[in-house]
Motif scaffolding. Structure first.
Motif, mmCIF file in Angstrom:
data_model
loop_
_atom_site.group_PDB
_atom_site.id
_atom_site.type_symbol
_atom_site.label_atom_id
_atom_site.label_comp_id
_atom_site.label_asym_id
_atom_site.label_seq_id
_atom_site.Cartn_x
_atom_site.Cartn_y
_atom_site.Cartn_z
ATOM 1 N N GLU A 1 0.828 -1.206 0.000
ATOM 2 C CA GLU A 1 0.000 0.000 0.000
ATOM 3 C C GLU A 1 0.863 1.257 0.000
ATOM 4 O O GLU A 1 0.541 2.240 -0.667
ATOM 5 N N LEU A 2 1.961 1.224 0.740
ATOM 6 C CA LEU A 2 2.865 2.370 0.773
ATOM 7 C C LEU A 2 3.524 2.589 -0.585
ATOM 8 O O LEU A 2 3.639 3.720 -1.053
ATOM 9 N N ARG A 3 3.944 1.502 -1.230
ATOM 10 C CA ARG A 3 4.523 1.620 -2.573
ATOM 11 C C ARG A 3 3.512 2.214 -3.550
ATOM 12 O O ARG A 3 3.847 3.095 -4.349
ATOM 13 N N LEU A 4 2.269 1.741 -3.481
ATOM 14 C CA LEU A 4 1.231 2.253 -4.366
ATOM 15 C C LEU A 4 0.952 3.728 -4.084
ATOM 16 O O LEU A 4 0.811 4.529 -5.008
ATOM 17 N N ALA A 5 0.904 4.094 -2.801
ATOM 18 C CA ALA A 5 0.654 5.493 -2.441
ATOM 19 C C ALA A 5 1.775 6.395 -2.949
ATOM 20 O O ALA A 5 1.518 7.489 -3.453
ATOM 21 N N ARG A 6 3.002 5.942 -2.833
ATOM 22 C CA ARG A 6 4.128 6.739 -3.346
ATOM 23 C C ARG A 6 4.068 6.866 -4.863
ATOM 24 O O ARG A 6 4.357 7.929 -5.417
ATOM 25 N N LEU A 7 3.699 5.782 -5.532
ATOM 26 C CA LEU A 7 3.583 5.822 -6.981
ATOM 27 C C LEU A 7 2.504 6.812 -7.415
ATOM 28 O O LEU A 7 2.732 7.643 -8.292
ATOM 29 N N VAL A 8 1.344 6.730 -6.790
ATOM 30 C CA VAL A 8 0.243 7.633 -7.135
ATOM 31 C C VAL A 8 0.630 9.075 -6.835
ATOM 32 O O VAL A 8 0.375 9.979 -7.634
ATOM 33 N N ASP A 9 1.269 9.296 -5.701
ATOM 34 C CA ASP A 9 1.647 10.648 -5.316
ATOM 35 C C ASP A 9 2.687 11.231 -6.266
ATOM 36 O O ASP A 9 2.656 12.422 -6.574
ATOM 37 N N SER A 10 3.589 10.402 -6.743
ATOM 38 C CA SER A 10 4.621 10.899 -7.645
ATOM 39 C C SER A 10 4.057 11.270 -9.010
ATOM 40 O O SER A 10 4.659 12.043 -9.750
ATOM 41 N N GLN A 11 2.902 10.740 -9.353
ATOM 42 C CA GLN A 11 2.289 11.017 -10.647
ATOM 43 C C GLN A 11 1.255 12.135 -10.583
ATOM 44 O O GLN A 11 0.633 12.462 -11.585
ATOM 45 N N GLN A 12 1.066 12.746 -9.421
ATOM 46 C CA GLN A 12 0.030 13.750 -9.253
ATOM 47 C C GLN A 12 0.321 15.051 -9.975
ATOM 48 O O GLN A 12 -0.561 15.683 -10.500
ATOM 49 N N SER A 13 1.543 15.485 -9.999
ATOM 50 C CA SER A 13 1.847 16.775 -10.622
ATOM 51 C C SER A 13 3.009 16.622 -11.593
ATOM 52 O O SER A 13 3.844 15.735 -11.457
ATOM 53 N N THR A 14 3.055 17.498 -12.548
ATOM 54 C CA THR A 14 4.137 17.472 -13.518
ATOM 55 C C THR A 14 5.292 18.324 -13.008
ATOM 56 O O THR A 14 5.080 19.287 -12.272
ATOM 57 N N PRO A 15 6.489 17.986 -13.403
ATOM 58 C CA PRO A 15 7.620 18.799 -12.977
ATOM 59 C C PRO A 15 7.538 20.192 -13.600
ATOM 60 O O PRO A 15 7.004 20.353 -14.694
ATOM 61 N N PRO A 16 8.058 21.189 -12.923
ATOM 62 C CA PRO A 16 7.991 22.549 -13.468
ATOM 63 C C PRO A 16 8.824 22.678 -14.740
ATOM 64 O O PRO A 16 9.896 22.096 -14.859
ATOM 65 N N ALA A 17 8.307 23.443 -15.676
ATOM 66 C CA ALA A 17 9.013 23.668 -16.935
ATOM 67 C C ALA A 17 10.101 24.719 -16.732
ATOM 68 O O ALA A 17 9.954 25.652 -15.941
ATOM 69 N N ILE A 18 11.169 24.572 -17.464
ATOM 70 C CA ILE A 18 12.255 25.546 -17.433
ATOM 71 C C ILE A 18 11.984 26.532 -18.558
ATOM 72 O O ILE A 18 12.147 26.220 -19.737
ATOM 73 N N ASP A 19 11.547 27.721 -18.202
ATOM 74 C CA ASP A 19 11.149 28.700 -19.213
ATOM 75 C C ASP A 19 12.266 29.659 -19.598
ATOM 76 O O ASP A 19 12.577 29.823 -20.766
ATOM 77 N N ASP A 20 12.861 30.282 -18.631
ATOM 78 C CA ASP A 20 13.859 31.313 -18.948
ATOM 79 C C ASP A 20 15.237 30.919 -18.416
ATOM 80 O O ASP A 20 15.709 31.431 -17.422
ATOM 81 N N PHE A 21 15.853 30.010 -19.110
ATOM 82 C CA PHE A 21 17.186 29.556 -18.748
ATOM 83 C C PHE A 21 18.116 29.994 -19.878
ATOM 84 O O PHE A 21 17.883 29.683 -21.045
ATOM 85 N N THR A 22 19.137 30.729 -19.557
ATOM 86 C CA THR A 22 19.986 31.375 -20.591
ATOM 87 C C THR A 22 20.616 30.380 -21.551
ATOM 88 O O THR A 22 20.739 30.669 -22.742
ATOM 89 N N LEU A 23 21.009 29.210 -21.095
ATOM 90 C CA LEU A 23 21.644 28.246 -22.004
ATOM 91 C C LEU A 23 20.646 27.737 -23.041
ATOM 92 O O LEU A 23 21.021 27.461 -24.194
ATOM 93 N N ILE A 24 19.394 27.623 -22.688
ATOM 94 C CA ILE A 24 18.378 27.188 -23.658
ATOM 95 C C ILE A 24 18.127 28.306 -24.658
ATOM 96 O O ILE A 24 18.007 28.058 -25.866
ATOM 97 N N ASN A 25 18.064 29.528 -24.200
ATOM 98 C CA ASN A 25 17.811 30.659 -25.095
ATOM 99 C C ASN A 25 18.954 30.860 -26.084
ATOM 100 O O ASN A 25 18.729 31.270 -27.232
ATOM 101 N N VAL A 26 20.184 30.582 -25.710
ATOM 102 C CA VAL A 26 21.340 30.756 -26.585
ATOM 103 C C VAL A 26 21.293 29.751 -27.738
ATOM 104 O O VAL A 26 21.711 30.065 -28.851
ATOM 105 N N ARG A 27 20.749 28.606 -27.511
ATOM 106 C CA ARG A 27 20.698 27.569 -28.562
ATOM 107 C C ARG A 27 19.853 28.016 -29.740
ATOM 108 O O ARG A 27 20.043 27.540 -30.851
ATOM 109 N N PHE A 28 18.901 28.868 -29.514
ATOM 110 C CA PHE A 28 17.989 29.259 -30.590
ATOM 111 C C PHE A 28 18.398 30.594 -31.076
ATOM 112 O O PHE A 28 18.127 31.393 -31.667
#
Length: 78
Positions: free
Chosen positions: A51-78
């Motif tokens: 049950e603990l393994r299942l709860a951790r699995l469900v909890d880890s899938q609840q939200s998406t990781p934050p997107a990296i929007d303004d990172f200078t190395l990504i902007n330089v590539r384009f």
């Protein structure tokens, strides 16, 4: 069993997978002292782990990781 808490949240704030894992863990902890049946306690301990393994699995899938929007190395590539 030691329980330390800072506040008393409303039970509606708990997700269903957390409640299932908590119930399974409490049952596993109390099985041997109440029933004095080691095999039942072992089965409940395995159930609590699952049950603990299942709860951790469900909890880890609840939200998406934050997107990296303004990172200078990504902007330089384009």
């Amino acid at each position: 069993m030691t329980l330390t808490y800072q506040r008393r949240p409303d039970t509606s704030e708990y997700p269903a997978h957390f409640i299932s894992a908590l119930v399974a863990r409490v049952a596993a902890e109390l099985a041997l002292p109440i029933t004095e049946n080691a095999s039942r306690a072992d089965v409940l301990q395995k159930l609590a782990s699952a049950e603990l393994r299942l709860a951790r699995l469900v909890d880890s899938q609840q939200s998406t990781p934050p997107a990296i929007d303004d990172f200078t190395l990504i902007n330089v590539r384009f």
